[in-house]
Write an enzyme that holds these catalytic residues in place. Structure first.
Site, PDB file in Angstrom:
ATOM      1  CB  ALA A  13     -34.560  -9.303  -8.999  1.00 57.73           C
ATOM      2  NE  ARG A  38     -26.555  -4.226 -12.376  1.00 61.70           N
ATOM      3  CZ  ARG A  38     -27.246  -3.455 -13.221  1.00 61.70           C
ATOM      4  NH1 ARG A  38     -26.907  -2.207 -13.380  1.00 61.70           N
ATOM      5  NH2 ARG A  38     -28.260  -3.949 -13.903  1.00 61.70           N
ATOM      6  CG  ASN A  90     -36.529 -10.181 -16.073  1.00 60.96           C
ATOM      7  OD1 ASN A  90     -37.130  -9.569 -16.950  1.00 60.96           O
ATOM      8  ND2 ASN A  90     -35.572  -9.605 -15.330  1.00 60.96           N
ATOM      9  CB  SER A 143     -38.279  -9.948 -26.896  1.00 57.03           C
ATOM     10  OG  SER A 143     -38.285  -8.725 -27.599  1.00 57.03           O
ATOM     11  CE1 TYR A 156     -32.598  -9.462 -26.285  1.00 55.30           C
ATOM     12  CE2 TYR A 156     -34.040  -8.489 -27.930  1.00 55.30           C
ATOM     13  CZ  TYR A 156     -33.783  -8.858 -26.621  1.00 55.30           C
ATOM     14  OH  TYR A 156     -34.728  -8.623 -25.648  1.00 55.30           O
ATOM     15  CE  LYS A 160     -34.876 -11.872 -24.667  1.00 53.12           C
ATOM     16  NZ  LYS A 160     -35.161 -12.264 -23.278  1.00 53.12           N
ATOM     17  N   PRO A 186     -42.743  -8.664 -24.520  1.00 53.77           N
ATOM     18  CG  PRO A 186     -41.743  -8.023 -22.522  1.00 53.77           C
ATOM     19  CD  PRO A 186     -41.711  -9.096 -23.558  1.00 53.77           C
TER      20      PRO A 186
HETATM   21  P1  NDP Z   1     -32.410  -4.327 -17.735  1.00 52.71           P
HETATM   22  O1  NDP Z   1     -31.082  -4.164 -18.362  1.00 52.71           O
HETATM   23  O2  NDP Z   1     -33.005  -3.167 -17.026  1.00 52.71           O
HETATM   24  O3  NDP Z   1     -32.401  -5.588 -16.760  1.00 52.71           O
HETATM   25  C1  NDP Z   1     -31.748  -6.781 -17.103  1.00 52.71           C
HETATM   26  C2  NDP Z   1     -31.584  -7.621 -15.863  1.00 52.71           C
HETATM   27  O4  NDP Z   1     -30.923  -8.857 -16.217  1.00 52.71           O
HETATM   28  C3  NDP Z   1     -30.717  -6.954 -14.818  1.00 52.71           C
HETATM   29  O5  NDP Z   1     -31.275  -7.149 -13.541  1.00 52.71           O
HETATM   30  C4  NDP Z   1     -29.387  -7.688 -14.912  1.00 52.71           C
HETATM   31  O6  NDP Z   1     -28.759  -7.723 -13.642  1.00 52.71           O
HETATM   32  C5  NDP Z   1     -29.867  -9.081 -15.306  1.00 52.71           C
HETATM   33  N1  NDP Z   1     -28.811  -9.875 -15.898  1.00 52.71           N
HETATM   34  C6  NDP Z   1     -28.165  -9.662 -17.068  1.00 52.71           C
HETATM   35  N2  NDP Z   1     -27.201 -10.575 -17.247  1.00 52.71           N
HETATM   36  C7  NDP Z   1     -27.236 -11.394 -16.163  1.00 52.71           C
HETATM   37  C8  NDP Z   1     -26.482 -12.514 -15.756  1.00 52.71           C
HETATM   38  N3  NDP Z   1     -25.496 -12.999 -16.510  1.00 52.71           N
HETATM   39  N4  NDP Z   1     -26.785 -13.122 -14.573  1.00 52.71           N
HETATM   40  C9  NDP Z   1     -27.774 -12.640 -13.803  1.00 52.71           C
HETATM   41  N5  NDP Z   1     -28.526 -11.583 -14.140  1.00 52.71           N
HETATM   42  C10 NDP Z   1     -28.259 -10.967 -15.294  1.00 52.71           C
HETATM   43  O7  NDP Z   1     -33.373  -4.785 -18.931  1.00 52.71           O
HETATM   44  P2  NDP Z   1     -34.909  -5.250 -18.947  1.00 52.71           P
HETATM   45  O8  NDP Z   1     -35.524  -5.201 -17.612  1.00 52.71           O
HETATM   46  O9  NDP Z   1     -35.544  -4.523 -20.043  1.00 52.71           O
HETATM   47  O10 NDP Z   1     -34.726  -6.761 -19.417  1.00 52.71           O
HETATM   48  C11 NDP Z   1     -35.316  -7.866 -18.745  1.00 52.71           C
HETATM   49  C12 NDP Z   1     -35.693  -8.912 -19.773  1.00 52.71           C
HETATM   50  O11 NDP Z   1     -36.701  -8.372 -20.638  1.00 52.71           O
HETATM   51  C13 NDP Z   1     -34.554  -9.335 -20.697  1.00 52.71           C
HETATM   52  O12 NDP Z   1     -34.621 -10.732 -20.887  1.00 52.71           O
HETATM   53  C14 NDP Z   1     -34.857  -8.598 -21.997  1.00 52.71           C
HETATM   54  O13 NDP Z   1     -34.326  -9.258 -23.109  1.00 52.71           O
HETATM   55  C15 NDP Z   1     -36.371  -8.642 -21.970  1.00 52.71           C
HETATM   56  N6  NDP Z   1     -37.042  -7.651 -22.811  1.00 52.71           N
HETATM   57  C16 NDP Z   1     -36.775  -6.304 -22.686  1.00 52.71           C
HETATM   58  C17 NDP Z   1     -37.441  -5.399 -23.480  1.00 52.71           C
HETATM   59  C18 NDP Z   1     -37.156  -3.950 -23.439  1.00 52.71           C
HETATM   60  O14 NDP Z   1     -37.526  -3.224 -24.404  1.00 52.71           O
HETATM   61  N7  NDP Z   1     -36.544  -3.422 -22.403  1.00 52.71           N
HETATM   62  C19 NDP Z   1     -38.477  -5.842 -24.423  1.00 52.71           C
HETATM   63  C20 NDP Z   1     -38.661  -7.256 -24.484  1.00 52.71           C
HETATM   64  C21 NDP Z   1     -37.994  -8.119 -23.676  1.00 52.71           C
HETATM   65  P3  NDP Z   1     -27.185  -7.578 -13.362  1.00 52.71           P
HETATM   66  O15 NDP Z   1     -26.603  -6.718 -14.447  1.00 52.71           O
HETATM   67  O16 NDP Z   1     -27.144  -6.959 -12.005  1.00 52.71           O
HETATM   68  O17 NDP Z   1     -26.679  -8.979 -13.383  1.00 52.71           O
HETATM   69  C1  8X3 Z   2     -36.485  -5.791 -26.602  1.00 56.94           C
HETATM   70  C2  8X3 Z   2     -37.360  -5.177 -27.634  1.00 56.94           C
HETATM   71  O1  8X3 Z   2     -37.363  -4.268 -30.000  1.00 56.94           O
HETATM   72  O2  8X3 Z   2     -35.766  -3.320 -28.434  1.00 56.94           O
HETATM   73  O3  8X3 Z   2     -36.603  -7.163 -26.611  1.00 56.94           O
HETATM   74  O4  8X3 Z   2     -35.452  -5.550 -29.318  1.00 56.94           O
HETATM   75  S1  8X3 Z   2     -36.433  -4.562 -28.907  1.00 56.94           S
END
Ligand code: NDP
Ligand code: 8X3
Length: 256
Positions: A13, A38, A90, A143, A156, A160, A186
């Protein structure tokens, strides 16, 4: 379905999609458990939601990869917070874009441990209560990368694809209970995702979204809220959302 008074747990979050899920669910009256590593960011978000909507928030610094820590964290939640109605799995990340035969094993471990094992750990702890209480909804953020592979996506994409399969399997395990399971796929969403993938290289991250209009975290969060607010007999099992500028994981339209 009215979400007011429900308790929602969002992993990851502190940024991107997870953070926007919190911002979308708070005005719907959901009490929020916000989890990530964080803590300062989570605290700032909780303050924002409390000030704007009076949202009760429980904020926890937690690494979802650490099974011991996750168990201890869950055990110390007060009972009123342990009764989770909505679990949004997430937290996740990608690392690197090398061909498999040149990949870094540490990157693989991090992706598998976070995207897959972290999701399993949370689900294992939260679901028994949902089943016992006869209510609940698990939303897994998978994803488009779990539908089709792309060059360098290897591990990756595999994590997914596994998340998608786990959602389907979970639905079988929960059949006969009212607990719902939704997988969200997404496409390109502009968050910190690519910056994390490229180990902090912001310029390279920016180029991923250059010349096209990507989804925002808010777009995905609103879709999650749509799934959560369907009537209790409706389960949106899987939903894929892409930017208009994206046809599939490999083909996008860029204007420049
Ligand atoms: P961000 O990097 O903006 O957010 C990722 C979040 O995951 C952060 O809040 C991070 O928090 C948290 N996180 C990562 N590792 C850990 C951990 N070990 N423990 C707890 N929290 C963790 O990326 P997105 O918002 O884009 O990603 C969210 C989800 O969406 C992911 O699962 C990603 O694979 C998926 N996704 C993203 C897409 C994109 O194009 N952006 C497309 C499809 C799916 P912190 O570092 O503070 O721990
Ligand atoms: C994130 C989408 O295409 O960047 O899951 O891997 S992509």
């Amino acid at each position: 379905m009215d979400l007011a008074g429900q308790t929602g747990l969002i992993t990851g979050a502190s940024s991107g999609i997870g953070l926007e899920c919190a911002r979308v669910l708070a005005p719907l009256g959901v009490r929020l458990i916000l989890v990530a590593r964080r803590w300062e960011r989570l605290k700032t978000l909780a303050q924002e939601l409390q000030a704007q909507y009076g949202t009760p928030c429980w904020v926890s610094q937690l690494d979802v990869r650490d099974w011991q820590a996750v168990q201890e964290w869950f055990a110390q939640l007060p009972p009123a917070w342990q009764a989770i109605d909505v679990l949004i799995n997430n937290a996740g990340l990608s690392r690197g874009l090398e061909p498999l035969y040149a990949g870094a094993v540490d990157d693989w471990e991090e992706m598998i441990d976070t995207n897959l094992k972290g999701l399993l750990y949370m689900t294992r702890l939260v679901l028994p209560g949902m089943v016992a209480r006869g209510r609940g909804h698990v939303v897994n953020i998978a994803s488009i990368a779990g539908i089709d592979a792309y060059p360098g996506g290897n591990v990756y994409c595999a994590t997914k694809a596994a998340v998608r399969m786990l959602g389907d399997a979970l639905k079988h395990d929960l059949l006969g209970t009212p607990v719902r399971v939704t997988t969200i796929n997404p496409g390109l969403v502009e968050t910190e995702f690519s910056e994390v993938r490229f180990h902090g290289d912001r310029e390279r991250a920016k180029r991923v979204y250059q010349g096209l209009t990507p989804l925002t975290g808010r777009d995905v969060a609103e879709t999650v809220a749509f799934c959560l607010t369907r009537p209790p007999h409706v389960n949106i099992q899987e939903l894929t959302l892409l930017p208009v500028d994206q046809a599939n994981v490999l083909r996008v339209h860029r204007r420049e």
